[in-house]
Design an enzyme around this catalytic site. Structure first.
Site, mmCIF file in Angstrom:
data_model
loop_
_atom_site.group_PDB
_atom_site.id
_atom_site.type_symbol
_atom_site.label_atom_id
_atom_site.label_comp_id
_atom_site.label_asym_id
_atom_site.label_seq_id
_atom_site.Cartn_x
_atom_site.Cartn_y
_atom_site.Cartn_z
ATOM 1 N N LYS A 67 0.741 -1.178 0.011
ATOM 2 C CA LYS A 67 -0.045 0.092 0.058
ATOM 3 C C LYS A 67 0.777 1.279 0.008
ATOM 4 O O LYS A 67 1.828 1.319 0.882
ATOM 5 C CB LYS A 67 -0.841 0.129 1.217
ATOM 6 C CG LYS A 67 -1.816 1.063 1.407
ATOM 7 C CD LYS A 67 -2.940 1.049 2.569
ATOM 8 C CE LYS A 67 -2.290 1.586 3.549
ATOM 9 N NZ LYS A 67 -3.627 1.799 4.498
ATOM 10 N N HIS A 137 -13.279 9.956 12.435
ATOM 11 C CA HIS A 137 -13.842 9.290 11.286
ATOM 12 C C HIS A 137 -13.778 7.743 11.462
ATOM 13 O O HIS A 137 -14.696 7.030 10.991
ATOM 14 C CB HIS A 137 -12.828 9.403 10.198
ATOM 15 C CG HIS A 137 -13.115 8.809 8.823
ATOM 16 N ND1 HIS A 137 -13.864 9.225 7.840
ATOM 17 C CD2 HIS A 137 -12.238 8.026 8.171
ATOM 18 C CE1 HIS A 137 -13.887 8.367 6.663
ATOM 19 N NE2 HIS A 137 -12.957 7.593 6.957
HETATM 20 P P1 NAD Z 1 -9.911 11.740 13.208
HETATM 21 O O1 NAD Z 1 -8.935 12.885 12.837
HETATM 22 O O2 NAD Z 1 -11.087 11.561 12.423
HETATM 23 O O3 NAD Z 1 -10.371 11.753 14.829
HETATM 24 C C1 NAD Z 1 -9.239 12.039 15.571
HETATM 25 C C2 NAD Z 1 -9.961 11.468 17.183
HETATM 26 O O4 NAD Z 1 -8.638 11.727 18.045
HETATM 27 C C3 NAD Z 1 -11.107 12.129 17.697
HETATM 28 O O5 NAD Z 1 -11.690 11.271 18.451
HETATM 29 C C4 NAD Z 1 -10.322 13.249 18.499
HETATM 30 O O6 NAD Z 1 -11.154 13.813 19.373
HETATM 31 C C5 NAD Z 1 -9.194 12.771 18.932
HETATM 32 N N1 NAD Z 1 -7.904 13.489 19.183
HETATM 33 C C6 NAD Z 1 -7.483 14.428 18.168
HETATM 34 N N2 NAD Z 1 -6.332 15.062 18.844
HETATM 35 C C7 NAD Z 1 -6.354 14.464 20.080
HETATM 36 C C8 NAD Z 1 -5.365 14.700 21.178
HETATM 37 N N3 NAD Z 1 -4.462 15.628 21.120
HETATM 38 N N4 NAD Z 1 -5.423 13.875 22.162
HETATM 39 C C9 NAD Z 1 -6.446 13.121 22.451
HETATM 40 N N5 NAD Z 1 -7.346 12.712 21.578
HETATM 41 C C10 NAD Z 1 -7.282 13.451 20.368
HETATM 42 O O7 NAD Z 1 -8.870 10.376 13.040
HETATM 43 P P2 NAD Z 1 -9.448 8.884 12.754
HETATM 44 O O8 NAD Z 1 -9.248 8.754 11.166
HETATM 45 O O9 NAD Z 1 -10.791 8.542 13.472
HETATM 46 O O10 NAD Z 1 -8.115 8.201 13.427
HETATM 47 C C11 NAD Z 1 -7.884 7.945 14.845
HETATM 48 C C12 NAD Z 1 -6.651 7.355 14.986
HETATM 49 O O11 NAD Z 1 -6.529 6.006 14.561
HETATM 50 C C13 NAD Z 1 -5.462 8.294 14.516
HETATM 51 O O12 NAD Z 1 -4.518 8.305 15.570
HETATM 52 C C14 NAD Z 1 -4.927 7.346 13.490
HETATM 53 O O13 NAD Z 1 -3.883 7.604 13.216
HETATM 54 C C15 NAD Z 1 -5.354 5.891 13.887
HETATM 55 N N6 NAD Z 1 -5.440 4.925 12.813
HETATM 56 C C16 NAD Z 1 -5.053 3.719 13.185
HETATM 57 C C17 NAD Z 1 -5.130 2.813 12.467
HETATM 58 C C18 NAD Z 1 -4.619 1.160 12.722
HETATM 59 O O14 NAD Z 1 -4.690 0.285 11.884
HETATM 60 N N7 NAD Z 1 -4.378 1.002 14.057
HETATM 61 C C19 NAD Z 1 -5.820 2.766 10.984
HETATM 62 C C20 NAD Z 1 -6.093 4.141 10.931
HETATM 63 C C21 NAD Z 1 -6.006 5.077 11.776
#
Ligand code: NAD
Length: 320
Positions: A67, A137
């Protein structure tokens, strides 16, 4: 080669199909039939973008590829989402490129499928209450996917930005479950299963919050420095990860391991539970799955979607 456009993925891929693909690839990883290549991630010095590659080879599913993509923080101003990715598959017999697949929606579906696999195998018996930490998201995908693998009766949720909680409320309504916004101490004591999916850089869920048999899917931490859980909570739990090497470097367990609270050798690959090589929960009170996101997950769902697109006759064939 076949091309499956991003716009066609939603009509092809279901949470159930993503679950089947991810469960199988986790099992293949644990039985060493599949492995991930080292991840490349570069700040390219243009548009503040982070760009990279996650790849691997699954000899059981015969899936080879990568990817490519990353994070473009100014995309929203252009009407595009910030995370952009494309999966490229190659024929493992000849090395010829076999497919290019839009990777944006697939990333959310494969991430949600990973926590669902952990919940299927590790949730305490009779789990009724799901606690959600995070309302971004990904959170909606997580909720929709987990509702397909376990019959929860109620969703409770907390988010550092309370104005975003409407997403959890709406998604819970969509899947027919009541929703209540709660503080973290109530979430930790009442939820039987917790999914955390935030971008936090400091612990949100503390050891003192969590009471009784609980399974936690820690999905937000995928970079050095990110953190959602109290290392003391990690230290008293039975630990599982998609890939141990990634978990201790960029995943949730990096902190407890660096602090000497947990030995890397104590972490079990989730696929070992799927394969029946590890008993899973056993008599542990708290179990934690650290889902860091590996390239093989992307390849598994992309291969599944190419097959579905071929069956429906909407995979575009391009000579190359
Ligand atoms: P998003 O930007 O749509 O939402 C962010 C979330 O984190 C919200 O709940 C927000 O309130 C919170 N947030 C933002 N800044 C913060 C901070 N400083 N302290 C605490 N909370 C905070 O993001 P998303 O697309 O929902 O992704 C959420 C997380 O999941 C990200 O960290 C992303 O990198 C991670 N992610 C992980 C995987 C995986 O495979 N593990 C895959 C995709 C995304």
């Amino acid at each position: 080669m076949y091309v499956v456009a991003e716009k066609d993925i939603a009509g092809l891929m279901t949470p159930e199909a993503a679950f089947t693909a991810i469960e199988a690839v986790f099992a293949a990883m644990a039985s060493r039939k599949a492995y991930n290549f080292p991840v490349v991630r570069e700040a390219i010095g243009h548009q503040d973008a982070l760009y990279g590659f996650k790849g691997g080879f699954d000899a059981a599913g015969l899936t080879l590829g990568l990817k490519a993509g990353g994070y473009w923080p100014h995309n929203l101003e252009r009407g595009l989402i910030n995370h952009q990715s494309t999966v490229f598959l190659f024929d493992p017999e000849t090395g010829r490129v076999s497919a290019a697949v839009g990777g944006n929606l697939l990333t959310a579906l494969r991430t949600a499928a990973a926590s669902s696999v952990s919940i299927k195998y590790l949730a305490p018996k009779g789990a009724k209450v799901l606690g959600m930490i995070g309302a971004g998201h990904q959170s909606a995908f997580q909720l929709r996917a987990v509702a397909k693998v376990h019959p929860f009766e109620k969703v409770i949720g907390w988010n550092p930005h309370p104005e975003m909680l409407g997403r959890l409320k709406d998604t819970a309504a969509e899947i027919g479950l009541p929703f209540e916004a709660v503080e973290l101490d109530r979430l930790g004591s009442e939820a039987d299963v917790i999914i955390s999916i935030t971008s936090a850089f400091a612990p949100l869920l503390l050891d003192a919050h969590v009471k009784g048999p609980t399974h936690i899917a820690a999905m937000g931490t995928d970079t050095k420095g990110k953190q959602e859980l109290d290392p003391a909570l990690v230290a008293r739990a039975k630990l599982f990860a998609d890939e141990i090497a990634q978990s201790v470097t960029i995943g949730e367990f990096q902190h407890a391991v660096q602090q000497g609270l947990v030995a890397e050798s104590a972490i079990v690959q989730l696929g070992a539970v799927v394969n029946g090589d590890d008993p899973g929960r056993g008599d542990a009170e708290v179990t934690i799955f650290d889902g860091t996101g590996v390239g093989l997950q992307d390849l598994a769902v992309a291969a599944a979607v190419v097959e579905l697109a071929q069956q429906k006759g909407i995979a575009q064939e391009v000579a190359i």
